[in-house]
Design an enzyme around this catalytic site. Structure first.
Site, PDB file in Angstrom:
ATOM      1  N   ASP A   1      -0.833   0.589   6.803  1.00 17.98           N
ATOM      2  CA  ASP A   1      -1.409  -0.440   5.950  1.00 17.98           C
ATOM      3  C   ASP A   1      -1.167  -1.820   6.556  1.00 17.98           C
ATOM      4  O   ASP A   1      -0.172  -2.050   7.250  1.00 17.98           O
ATOM      5  CB  ASP A   1      -0.784  -0.404   4.545  1.00 17.98           C
ATOM      6  CG  ASP A   1      -1.138   0.853   3.775  1.00 17.98           C
ATOM      7  OD1 ASP A   1      -2.087   1.552   4.181  1.00 17.98           O
ATOM      8  OD2 ASP A   1      -0.461   1.126   2.769  1.00 17.98           O
ATOM      9  N   ARG A   2      -2.051  -2.740   6.262  1.00 14.57           N
ATOM     10  CA  ARG A   2      -1.963  -4.092   6.814  1.00 14.57           C
ATOM     11  C   ARG A   2      -0.589  -4.753   6.608  1.00 14.57           C
ATOM     12  O   ARG A   2      -0.040  -5.346   7.543  1.00 14.57           O
ATOM     13  CB  ARG A   2      -3.064  -4.968   6.219  1.00 14.57           C
ATOM     14  CG  ARG A   2      -3.118  -6.362   6.791  1.00 14.57           C
ATOM     15  CD  ARG A   2      -4.371  -7.095   6.349  1.00 14.57           C
ATOM     16  NE  ARG A   2      -4.527  -8.343   7.080  1.00 14.57           N
ATOM     17  CZ  ARG A   2      -5.673  -8.974   7.254  1.00 14.57           C
ATOM     18  NH1 ARG A   2      -6.791  -8.480   6.737  1.00 14.57           N
ATOM     19  NH2 ARG A   2      -5.736 -10.104   7.938  1.00 14.57           N
TER      20      ARG A   2
END
Length: 251
Positions: free
Chosen positions: A75-76
């Protein structure tokens, strides 16, 4: 950070720095991803994939395009180990290991509160919310419900919470983030799932915020030699404020 020049202002470098590379041969490139960099994105948006391609293109003086398989993502707002494949055969074989759950992934997370009991396995039924980048609770048998299993153990008490070692036994979207949050222990900085604490640098845009979740290690079999390989990613500098604390379990 060493991988890109300035995440706060989005003044991204186009290249990887040598100390961000955890492993490299003709088949694999393993990198320590910083947050909040995307693992993969369209060409006009900075991503770890595009930076890795630029690194390979320059280092090996490739005149044409560079192939890079992406068998998994982070995830970012999450940092840590990301493994790329440098040819299609390697990509197929590494992807198969992920699909068949033959890889071992270990994450470290700073979560709010004292986690009790200090070790165990959490099981939840979850599903992705339609048209939203988040998941929700579900009941067994409900439409799109998937079982999420997560092993955990508390490593250290820190100010405001606990350092956990997390070992996902399934690969569900956001499962580490929600399985901790649903037990009253959201990851530091993860406002999406209820955290009230800030973490890392101050960011005005939600997309630029980071959370205290780090892909600490990844163990796979080499796609050609079959040798077991474990890659360990050093913690980002944002974690240094939490290095002290009461050790619960030696890691």
């Amino acid at each position: 950070m060493s991988l890109i020049s300035d995440l706060k202002t989005e003044n991204y470098c186009c290249m990887l720095s040598p100390d961000s590379i955890l492993f490299e041969d003709h088949h694999l490139l393993v990198v320590n991803k910083p947050a909040p960099l995307l693992t993969q994105a369209p060409s006009q948006i900075p991503s770890l994939e595009s930076m890795a391609k630029a690194y390979i293109k320059e280092k090996y003086a490739k005149p044409a395009g560079v192939y890079l398989g992406v068998p998994h993502r982070l995830d970012r707002p999450v940092s840590g180990v990301v493994c790329f494949a440098r040819n299609t055969k390697a990509a197929q074989r590494v992807q198969a290991q992920f699909q068949e759950r033959k890889v071992r992934k270990v994450y470290w997370a700073l979560v709010e509160g004292d986690v009790i009991p200090e070790a165990g396995v959490w099981e939840d039924w979850i599903r992705k919310k339609v048209d939203e980048a988040r998941v929700e609770r579900a009941a067994e048998g409900e439409s799109r419900a998937k079982l999420a299993k997560l092993g955990y153990r508390a490593l250290k008490r820190v100010e405001g919470g606990t350092l956990l070692e997390l070992s996902p036994l399934t690969g569900r979207t956001h499962q580490l983030r929600v399985q901790t949050a649903w037990r009253g222990h959201p990851v530091f900085g993860d406002a999406t799932y209820g955290s009230k604490l800030d973490f890392g640098h101050v960011a005005l845009e939600p997309r630029d915020r980071v959370i205290a979740l780090h892909a600490h290690s990844l163990t796979i079999s080499h796609p050609f030699t079959q040798k077991e390989l474990t890659f360990v990613a050093p913690l980002p500098g944002t974690w240094t404020a939490f290095e002290s604390g009461e050790v619960i379990t030696e890691s």
